[in-house]
Write a protein that holds these residues in place. Structure first.
Motif, mmCIF file in Angstrom:
data_model
loop_
_atom_site.group_PDB
_atom_site.id
_atom_site.type_symbol
_atom_site.label_atom_id
_atom_site.label_comp_id
_atom_site.label_asym_id
_atom_site.label_seq_id
_atom_site.Cartn_x
_atom_site.Cartn_y
_atom_site.Cartn_z
ATOM 1 N N ALA A 481 -8.966 -14.047 6.174
ATOM 2 C CA ALA A 481 -7.581 -13.602 6.326
ATOM 3 C C ALA A 481 -7.477 -12.108 6.030
ATOM 4 N N ASN A 482 -6.360 -11.503 6.418
ATOM 5 C CA ASN A 482 -6.117 -10.097 6.141
ATOM 6 C C ASN A 482 -5.996 -9.856 4.634
ATOM 7 N N GLU A 483 -6.496 -8.716 4.193
ATOM 8 C CA GLU A 483 -6.289 -8.296 2.811
ATOM 9 C C GLU A 483 -4.904 -7.659 2.676
ATOM 10 N N ARG A 484 -4.228 -7.931 1.552
ATOM 11 C CA ARG A 484 -2.907 -7.347 1.289
ATOM 12 C C ARG A 484 -2.910 -6.675 -0.084
ATOM 13 N N LEU A 485 -2.361 -5.465 -0.129
ATOM 14 C CA LEU A 485 -2.292 -4.684 -1.367
ATOM 15 C C LEU A 485 -0.876 -4.685 -1.926
ATOM 16 N N ARG A 486 -0.764 -4.823 -3.243
ATOM 17 C CA ARG A 486 0.476 -4.587 -3.972
ATOM 18 C C ARG A 486 0.124 -3.686 -5.149
ATOM 19 N N GLY A 487 0.890 -2.629 -5.340
ATOM 20 C CA GLY A 487 0.557 -1.730 -6.430
ATOM 21 C C GLY A 487 1.703 -0.844 -6.855
ATOM 22 N N PHE A 488 1.560 -0.291 -8.053
ATOM 23 C CA PHE A 488 2.513 0.710 -8.530
ATOM 24 C C PHE A 488 1.772 1.684 -9.425
ATOM 25 N N GLU A 489 2.384 2.853 -9.648
ATOM 26 C CA GLU A 489 1.759 3.886 -10.463
ATOM 27 C C GLU A 489 2.818 4.809 -11.032
ATOM 28 N N ILE A 490 2.489 5.455 -12.134
ATOM 29 C CA ILE A 490 3.311 6.511 -12.704
ATOM 30 C C ILE A 490 2.374 7.663 -13.055
ATOM 31 N N GLY A 491 2.893 8.874 -13.001
ATOM 32 C CA GLY A 491 2.023 10.004 -13.281
ATOM 33 C C GLY A 491 2.790 11.272 -13.573
ATOM 34 N N LEU A 492 2.049 12.297 -13.928
ATOM 35 C CA LEU A 492 2.636 13.610 -14.182
ATOM 36 C C LEU A 492 1.676 14.694 -13.728
#
Length: 675
Positions: A481-492
């Motif tokens: 099956a297709n790969e699916r990405l979920r993500g979040f990030e914070i930075g400065l």
């Protein structure tokens, strides 16, 4: 298939011949204008949202000063960048040259989307990046976006996007030549010619050598061979204005790369041709329209590690990639940077190989496998600037298809079917999104946060091609099956003083249906969708320049683990194969006078595991590289480069104690002109 690609390449270039020829005819009338090139040869400017996501930009000065002279050496200085194996593109199998970011790889296929002037570089069949086909001396900048989802980049930007951009026209001739302490050589040339108000750039590069022994002394046998390599690439790029605000860019290129790995006769080749045409409009309604075609081929001979005779002749793997992209930036609302567009890519290919009797050398089976994948994406994205705050939001819909899939093995003596898979055609729609914000907290401090999703189709290689890295056999899986990405990030991004810039990003990414090579029995693996690979970590970089001195550092700490259940339950909580927990680099540079450069790079990568069950460990490695350039006469300069100066033993493969090593201490002496 190759003939068709070449025919299409010629067709793509025809439109560019008209404006170039017309400009030559009018050269006398426009002599004053011809003195200055007014086209850029670039795409549209980066969107406002570029600063929202974790982005690193590498300038030309750094690109052309890599101690190894290889593009992967340049990219290794980016926090989170990783190849599937630690080998470079001279001493690895080409099909293992997958690149990823943030430890989101489960096998050798690229999870990062790599673009050259907007054109995807991944092999249509395998998904690897032909690194030896990329000449660093032809590049102007590299922009690496970690995470960020598919967005306007396209399906395949699962772990991020690596955008390579050709250099602006410079000297009429740039040239370099070098030889190392093993007698290996590299030579390159870049020729620039002005054409009216446009320009043409022709480039060529040739690398060859006997290579080094990847096999440790204690494991060598009479059949052991050096990792010999012989590769070349050529390209022709033209840029011309159609109007004051529209330019056309064309490119044709070809490459071939031949290598020998571990044993005599274990030869592999990869080759390709490609062509693209691009129209860029910089008026009120900005646009970028691109079309391209690629023809690739790959061959490989597998040698038995016990009898040292051929057991498999993968004689051809022809494949074709065709695609395009259109992006429009309409000036609809003040303070908004809107992007609307679509992209499309189709890949098809076929494996052609013969299984051989290790004793007699007779063909025992004839195998064919292949199919086609396609993806049509439609996207809309808006960057909204409100004083010190920039907000980004985007949606993307993808229709992906997998068609014509098959695997067939026939007896070489009777012609009877030994095994056969005929995969049903399938297609579906997927929705991706991304959103983020950038806040200019002070004149020296920017705060950012983002969340996103992404998509990657399985490659034809993962779906239909089994392979052997003796003694381990890995089976294909037509039901991936297709790969699916979920993500979040914070930075400065913080600039405490004018000369210092510090960037820090904390991220949490998860790839659902991650495709990995899963152990199912002794010396037997199968490609399978894992429930997920989760990666959490911190990336940091620092860049400082104090007069003649410069410092550039990057590090990535990643806590990556497999989420397993059912058949993969015993993998739950383990680190993915070939994934280090920590990697860092530090480069110190000194430019005491114009034309001079002295730099040293210290790199460390922590231990990682060869396999999914963490039975075979690759030891950590720390290396020291160096670069020195000094002017000789006019534009001619001397170069001295060193790779792995401490002669660290870099373990690149460990399968039950059978080990391969990376590049040993290597010193290059050369000259270059025009840089």
């Amino acid at each position: 298939m190759t003939f068709r690609a070449r025919l299409l390449a010629c067709a793509l270039l025809l439109p560019s011949a008209v404006p170039l020829a017309a400009q030559e005819a009018e050269a006398d009338e426009e002599e004053d204008l011809a003195e200055e090139i007014i086209v850029t040869g670039k795409g549209l400017d980066p969107a406002l949202s570029t600063g929202i996501y974790a982005t690193t930009t590498i300038e030309r000065e750094t690109i052309i000063a890599a101690p190894s002279g290889r593009i992967e050496d340049v990219l290794r200085n980016v926090a989170g960048f990783q190849q599937f194996r630690r080998s470079d593109s001279r001493s690895s199998n080409p099909s293992a040259q997958g690149v990823t970011l943030r430890a989101l790889g489960g096998n050798a296929t690229s999870r990062a989307l790599v673009l050259l002037d907007g054109v995807p570089l991944a092999d249509p069949f395998f998904g690897y990046i032909p690194l030896s086909a990329i000449a660093p001396e032809t590049l102007g900048t590299i922009r690496v976006t970690r995470g960020g989802g598919s967005g306007p980049f396209g399906a395949g930007a699962l772990a991020g996007t690596i955008e390579l951009e050709s250099a602006a026209p410079g000297e009429a001739f740039l040239g370099s030549a070098a030889v190392n302490d093993r007698g290996e050589t590299e030579a390159s040339g870049v020729f620039t010619q002005r054409l009216g108000r446009g320009f043409a750039v022709a480039s060529a590069r040739w690398d060859r050598g006997q290579g080094f022994f990847t096999t440790p002394d204690a494991q060598r046998v009479p059949a052991t061979a050096r990792a010999a390599f012989d590769s070349w690439n050529v390209a022709l790029r033209t840029v011309a204005p159609l109007t004051d605000s529209i330019e056309v860019q064309t490119r044709v290129a070809a490459f071939r790369d031949a290598r020998t790995l571990r044993f005599r006769g274990a030869d592999s080749t990869s080759e390709g041709e490609e062509a693209s045409i691009r129209f860029v409009g910089r008026g009120a309604w900005q646009f970028d329209a691109l079309a391209y075609v690629q023809a690739r081929d790959f061959s490989n001979i597998v040698i038995s590690a016990t009898r040292f005779t051929p057991t498999l002749d993968q004689r051809r793997t022809p494949s074709t990639g065709i695609g395009g992209k259109f992006e429009l930036r309409p000036p609809l609302l003040e303070g908004h940077d809107i992007r609307i567009g679509a992209d499309w890519r189709r890949a098809d290919g076929e494996l052609q190989e013969e299984a051989l009797n290790a004793v007699s050398g007779a063909i025992t089976e004839r195998r064919r496998a292949g199919g086609a994948t396609g993806n049509l994406g439609i996207f809309v994205e808006d960057d909204w600037q409100i004083g010190p705050l920039t907000i980004n939001g985007g949606l993307r819909a993808d229709r992906s298809s997998i068609t014509g899939g098959f695997y067939r093995a026939l007896s070489a003596t009777t012609g009877a079917v030994v095994s056969e898979v005929v995969a049903p055609d399938r297609s579906d729609w997927s929705l991706s999104w991304r959103a983020g914000a950038l806040f200019y907290a002070t004149r020296r401090l920017d705060l950012r946060a983002a969340a996103y999703t992404g998509l990657r189709l399985p490659t034809l290689n993962e779906l239909y091609r089994p392979f052997v890295v003796f003694p381990v056999t890995t089976e294909a899986n037509a039901n991936l099956a297709n790969e699916r990405l979920r993500g979040f990030e914070i930075g400065l991004d913080w600039q405490p003083v004018n000369a210092v810039v510090i960037a820090v990003t904390a991220f949490d990414n998860e790839v659902e249906n991650a495709i990995a090579n899963v152990t199912v029995g002794p010396n037997l693996r199968s490609r399978a969708n894992l429930p997920a690979i989760e990666a959490r970590g911190i990336e940091a970089s620092v860049a400082a320049k104090f007069g003649e001195l410069s410092l550039d550092g990057a590090l990535a700490w990643t806590d990556a683990e497999v989420r397993g259940e059912g058949p993969s339950a015993d993998l739950d909580g383990l680190r993915p194969a070939q994934t280090p927990e920590f990697a860092a680099s530090l480069t110190l540079g000194w430019q005491p006078a114009p034309g001079w450069r002295i730099a040293g790079t210290l790199r460390h990568v922590s231990s990682q595991f060869e396999d999914d069950r963490q039975t075979d460990r690759l030891a950590p490695a720390t290396t020291l590289d160096a670069f020195f350039a000094a002017p000789l006469w006019g534009r001619l300069s001397l170069t001295l480069r060193g790779e792995n100066l401490t002669d660290e033993a870099i373990v690149t493969r460990n399968q039950g104690g059978s080990v391969d090593l990376g590049v040993p201490r290597t010193v290059w002496l050369g000259v270059r002109y025009g840089f």
